[in-house]
Design an enzyme around this catalytic site. Structure first.
Site, PDB file in Angstrom:
ATOM      1  CG  HIS A  30       2.079  39.342   9.350  1.00 22.79           C
ATOM      2  ND1 HIS A  30       1.787  38.169  10.024  1.00 22.79           N
ATOM      3  CD2 HIS A  30       3.412  39.534   9.476  1.00 22.79           C
ATOM      4  CE1 HIS A  30       2.922  37.692  10.532  1.00 22.79           C
ATOM      5  NE2 HIS A  30       3.915  38.497  10.208  1.00 22.79           N
ATOM      6  CD  GLU A  31       5.107  42.216   7.041  1.00 21.14           C
ATOM      7  OE1 GLU A  31       5.939  42.645   7.861  1.00 21.14           O
ATOM      8  OE2 GLU A  31       5.007  40.994   6.758  1.00 21.14           O
ATOM      9  CB  CYS A  76       5.541  35.449  11.873  1.00 23.96           C
ATOM     10  SG  CYS A  76       6.491  36.923  12.273  1.00 23.96           S
ATOM     11  CG  HIS A 115       5.838  42.394  12.265  1.00 26.33           C
ATOM     12  ND1 HIS A 115       6.364  41.702  13.330  1.00 26.33           N
ATOM     13  CD2 HIS A 115       5.658  41.471  11.281  1.00 26.33           C
ATOM     14  CE1 HIS A 115       6.485  40.413  13.004  1.00 26.33           C
ATOM     15  NE2 HIS A 115       6.059  40.246  11.777  1.00 26.33           N
TER      16      HIS A 115
HETATM   17 ZN    ZN Z   1       5.879  38.490  10.776  1.00 21.04          ZN
END
Ligand code: ZN
Length: 171
Positions: free
Chosen positions: A130-131, A88, A134
């Site tokens: 992953h995004e 990340c 976030h």
């Molecule tokens: Zn990340």
């Protein structure tokens, strides 16, 4: 165009869920352009708006075939299981083998307001998960198993005390 500073682990903005985008105005377009530039400069394969301190629900990604923007993304379906060494940009220099679903179905809209519906597996599927994490205020640290998390906390604590220095990678 311009670049942002990428917010780092410990910054509270990374823990806050983002707000949906109702109007695709010039500010949103400029934000997306500057996020793409920031992602390429890092370099990384994905970047979420709150990683540059903006609490709006969009991310950009580029896995080698050109930059793309997704507004108001949601994962509506996921299946399978896949382990991938994940890093990340907000936790630079570190990565862990993380198990997540192998296939996901992402929906959202593009910068022109067109509806997107993308089935992605393995690497692209991982970038999407992953995004979206976030944008929900979740960091990859929370996806680690207990042992990995203990190790990660130790490293990050040492880093906060200025005991180590490593270089960025990830998304
Ligand atoms: Zn990340």
């Amino acid at each position: 165009m311009g670049t942002f500073t990428i917010r780092q682990y410990g910054d509270p903005v990374l823990r806050q869920p983002t707000r949906e985008i109702d109007d695709i105005d010039a500010r949103v377009v400029k934000l997306a352009q500057d996020m793409i530039e920031t992602m390429h400069a890092a370099p990384g394969v994905g970047l979420a708006a709150n990683q540059v301190g903006v609490q709006r629900r969009l991310f950009v990604y580029d896995i080698g075939d050109g930059p793309k923007v997704v507004l108001n993304p949601r994962i509506v379906e996921s299946s399978g299981e896949w382990t991938f060494e994940e890093g990340c940009l907000s936790v630079p220099g570190l990565s862990w083998p993380i198990v997540r679903p192998k296939e996901v179905h992402l929906v959202g809209i593009d910068l022109d307001g067109n509806e997107l519906s993308i089935e992605a597996s393995e690497y692209l599927g991982r970038v999407f998960q992953h995004e979206v994490d976030h944008l929900d205020g979740t960091l990859l640290i929370e996806r680690l198993d207990e042992d990995q998390r203990r190790e990660a906390r130790g490293i990050l604590r040492a880093r906060a005390l200025g005991l180590s220095e490593e270089r960025p990678a990830g998304g």
